[in-house]
Scaffold this motif. Structure first.
Motif, mmCIF file in Angstrom:
data_model
loop_
_atom_site.group_PDB
_atom_site.id
_atom_site.type_symbol
_atom_site.label_atom_id
_atom_site.label_comp_id
_atom_site.label_asym_id
_atom_site.label_seq_id
_atom_site.Cartn_x
_atom_site.Cartn_y
_atom_site.Cartn_z
ATOM 1 N N GLY A 62 -10.114 -10.090 4.884
ATOM 2 C CA GLY A 62 -10.039 -8.629 4.992
ATOM 3 C C GLY A 62 -8.752 -8.081 4.403
ATOM 4 N N GLY A 63 -7.646 -8.844 4.544
ATOM 5 C CA GLY A 63 -6.378 -8.403 3.953
ATOM 6 C C GLY A 63 -6.441 -8.367 2.441
ATOM 7 N N MET A 70 -6.381 -0.655 -1.561
ATOM 8 C CA MET A 70 -5.310 0.111 -0.918
ATOM 9 C C MET A 70 -5.125 1.487 -1.555
ATOM 10 S SD MET A 70 -1.307 -0.954 -0.360
ATOM 11 C CE MET A 70 -1.686 -2.450 0.502
ATOM 12 N N HIS A 71 -5.345 1.604 -2.872
ATOM 13 C CA HIS A 71 -5.129 2.895 -3.556
ATOM 14 C C HIS A 71 -6.173 3.943 -3.159
ATOM 15 C CE1 HIS A 71 -8.035 0.716 -6.040
ATOM 16 N NE2 HIS A 71 -8.471 1.901 -6.469
ATOM 17 N N LYS A 72 -7.220 3.520 -2.421
ATOM 18 C CA LYS A 72 -8.232 4.471 -1.977
ATOM 19 C C LYS A 72 -8.152 4.764 -0.480
ATOM 20 C CE LYS A 72 -11.577 3.244 -5.547
ATOM 21 N NZ LYS A 72 -12.944 2.752 -5.824
ATOM 22 N N ILE A 73 -7.230 4.104 0.232
ATOM 23 C CA ILE A 73 -7.134 4.232 1.688
ATOM 24 C C ILE A 73 -5.922 5.093 2.017
ATOM 25 C CG2 ILE A 73 -6.857 2.989 3.864
ATOM 26 C CD1 ILE A 73 -8.122 0.542 2.484
ATOM 27 N N TYR A 74 -6.174 6.143 2.827
ATOM 28 C CA TYR A 74 -5.075 7.002 3.274
ATOM 29 C C TYR A 74 -4.277 6.264 4.336
ATOM 30 C CZ TYR A 74 -2.612 11.120 4.973
ATOM 31 O OH TYR A 74 -1.646 12.021 5.326
ATOM 32 N N PRO A 75 -2.950 6.325 4.367
ATOM 33 C CA PRO A 75 -1.990 7.122 3.574
ATOM 34 C C PRO A 75 -1.502 6.406 2.320
ATOM 35 C CG PRO A 75 -0.822 6.053 5.360
ATOM 36 C CD PRO A 75 -2.259 5.631 5.477
ATOM 37 N N PHE A 76 -1.998 5.188 2.068
ATOM 38 C CA PHE A 76 -1.513 4.446 0.896
ATOM 39 C C PHE A 76 -1.997 5.082 -0.404
ATOM 40 C CE2 PHE A 76 -1.992 1.467 4.439
ATOM 41 C CZ PHE A 76 -0.675 1.053 4.574
ATOM 42 N N SER A 77 -3.081 5.848 -0.320
ATOM 43 C CA SER A 77 -3.569 6.531 -1.524
ATOM 44 C C SER A 77 -2.572 7.575 -2.019
ATOM 45 C CB SER A 77 -4.919 7.187 -1.236
ATOM 46 O OG SER A 77 -4.782 8.144 -0.189
ATOM 47 N N LEU A 97 10.060 4.858 -6.787
ATOM 48 C CA LEU A 97 8.641 4.913 -6.448
ATOM 49 C C LEU A 97 7.946 3.582 -6.774
ATOM 50 C CD1 LEU A 97 6.312 6.630 -5.418
ATOM 51 C CD2 LEU A 97 5.956 7.442 -7.767
ATOM 52 N N LEU A 98 8.314 2.994 -7.899
ATOM 53 C CA LEU A 98 7.725 1.706 -8.275
ATOM 54 C C LEU A 98 8.124 0.612 -7.269
ATOM 55 C CD1 LEU A 98 6.079 0.131 -10.354
ATOM 56 C CD2 LEU A 98 8.216 -0.300 -11.596
ATOM 57 N N TYR A 99 9.396 0.609 -6.873
ATOM 58 C CA TYR A 99 9.850 -0.373 -5.868
ATOM 59 C C TYR A 99 9.144 -0.178 -4.529
ATOM 60 C CZ TYR A 99 13.664 -1.870 -8.934
ATOM 61 O OH TYR A 99 14.398 -2.376 -9.964
ATOM 62 N N LEU A 100 8.906 1.087 -4.167
ATOM 63 C CA LEU A 100 8.202 1.369 -2.911
ATOM 64 C C LEU A 100 6.780 0.811 -2.947
ATOM 65 C CD1 LEU A 100 7.990 2.777 -0.152
ATOM 66 C CD2 LEU A 100 7.308 4.854 -1.379
ATOM 67 N N ILE A 101 6.082 1.051 -4.042
ATOM 68 C CA ILE A 101 4.696 0.570 -4.168
ATOM 69 C C ILE A 101 4.673 -0.958 -4.157
ATOM 70 C CG2 ILE A 101 2.698 0.476 -5.708
ATOM 71 C CD1 ILE A 101 3.439 3.339 -6.592
ATOM 72 N N LEU A 102 5.572 -1.576 -4.921
ATOM 73 C CA LEU A 102 5.621 -3.038 -4.955
ATOM 74 C C LEU A 102 5.983 -3.613 -3.580
ATOM 75 C CD1 LEU A 102 7.383 -3.719 -8.398
ATOM 76 C CD2 LEU A 102 4.959 -3.988 -7.813
ATOM 77 N N GLY A 103 6.865 -2.916 -2.849
ATOM 78 C CA GLY A 103 7.241 -3.370 -1.509
ATOM 79 C C GLY A 103 6.064 -3.334 -0.540
ATOM 80 N N VAL A 104 5.261 -2.280 -0.613
ATOM 81 C CA VAL A 104 4.091 -2.171 0.264
ATOM 82 C C VAL A 104 3.101 -3.292 -0.035
ATOM 83 C CG1 VAL A 104 2.088 -0.741 0.807
ATOM 84 C CG2 VAL A 104 4.351 0.305 0.637
ATOM 85 N N TYR A 105 2.874 -3.532 -1.326
ATOM 86 C CA TYR A 105 1.953 -4.622 -1.700
ATOM 87 C C TYR A 105 2.513 -5.991 -1.297
ATOM 88 C CZ TYR A 105 -1.393 -1.761 -4.275
ATOM 89 O OH TYR A 105 -2.378 -0.852 -4.603
ATOM 90 N N ALA A 106 3.820 -6.165 -1.425
ATOM 91 C CA ALA A 106 4.443 -7.445 -1.052
ATOM 92 C C ALA A 106 4.331 -7.694 0.441
ATOM 93 C CB ALA A 106 5.913 -7.462 -1.487
ATOM 94 N N VAL A 107 4.564 -6.655 1.258
ATOM 95 C CA VAL A 107 4.438 -6.807 2.715
ATOM 96 C C VAL A 107 2.999 -7.165 3.093
ATOM 97 C CG1 VAL A 107 4.525 -5.557 4.900
ATOM 98 C CG2 VAL A 107 6.398 -5.342 3.286
ATOM 99 N N ALA A 108 2.031 -6.502 2.460
ATOM 100 C CA ALA A 108 0.626 -6.808 2.742
ATOM 101 C C ALA A 108 0.301 -8.246 2.342
ATOM 102 C CB ALA A 108 -0.277 -5.820 2.003
ATOM 103 N N ALA A 109 0.805 -8.689 1.187
ATOM 104 C CA ALA A 109 0.536 -10.060 0.725
ATOM 105 C C ALA A 109 1.170 -11.092 1.669
ATOM 106 C CB ALA A 109 1.069 -10.239 -0.692
#
Length: 200
Positions: A62-63, A70-77, A97-109
């Motif tokens: 599921g992760g 993730m780009h379609k799910i609020y608030p990550f969208s 902004l790029l670092y923020l997006i990469l950080g969110v994806y890294a935490v999820a991974a």
């Protein structure tokens, strides 16, 4: 080197077998008791470990789906919206902004990987518990066989009074005096004077 008789060799082998069996029982009995206690006996049962394992695998799958969508799910969208909005991107800074997006994806991974590892740990613990249980059961069987053999050896010792536990056999001189006119008194042992090795 003096040659020994068959009787002497058998008695020596009998003594060594008794010592070996006692030593092996002393080693195997605590080991069997320890092995039959599972590693997670008080925390998790086998059924709980299986359930935890499958839940972790499902959460990991599921992760992966969550990261892909993730780009379609609020608030990550909103991160995607900000990234393609020139005004907001310039306001926040494109690099930030790029670092923020990469950080969110890294935490999820990282969460996905840790969940998968947790599922594998639950599986290994369950398999180890099964191995330990079967090993403890087999060692208990071996200890039971050793105890039966020890009881048989004790029975033989008591039946023939082999002198292995401090029992003194009556000598031929005590049983049959050399001559009737011998000045030495003839000593006889009654059954009540023979010490029972079972009561030490």
């Amino acid at each position: 080197m003096a040659l020994t008789t068959l009787k002497d060799d058998l008695l020596a082998e009998f003594r060594e077998e008794r010592v070996m069996i006692n030593e092996q029982i002393g080693l195997l009995d605590p080991l069997a008791t320890a092995l039959r206690k599972p590693a997670a006996q008080r925390m998790l049962s086998s059924g709980t470990l299986i359930l935890s394992e499958y839940i972790c695998y499902i959460v990991s799958i599921g992760g992966i789906a969550f990261v892909a969508l993730m780009h379609k799910i609020y608030p990550f969208s909103q991160l995607n919206t900000i990234l393609y909005n020139t005004t907001q991107r310039n306001l926040m800074g494109a690099t930030n902004l790029l670092y923020l997006i990469l950080g969110v994806y890294a935490v999820a991974a990282i969460c996905i990987v840790l969940t998968f590892i947790l599922g594998r740990v639950a599986r290994e613990m369950r398999l180890k518990n099964e191995i330990l249980y079967h090993a403890g059961k087999d060692i208990k069987t071996i200890v039971g066989q050793h105890l039966e053999r020890k009881a048989a050896l004790d029975t033989i010792e008591q039946r023939h009074m082999l002198g292995l536990s401090g029992i003194n056999q009556t000598t031929e001189k005590q049983k049959f005096p050399v001559a009737a006119s011998s000045p030495e008194p003839v000593t006889h042992m009654s059954l009540n004077e023979i010490r029972n090795p079972g009561f030490g």
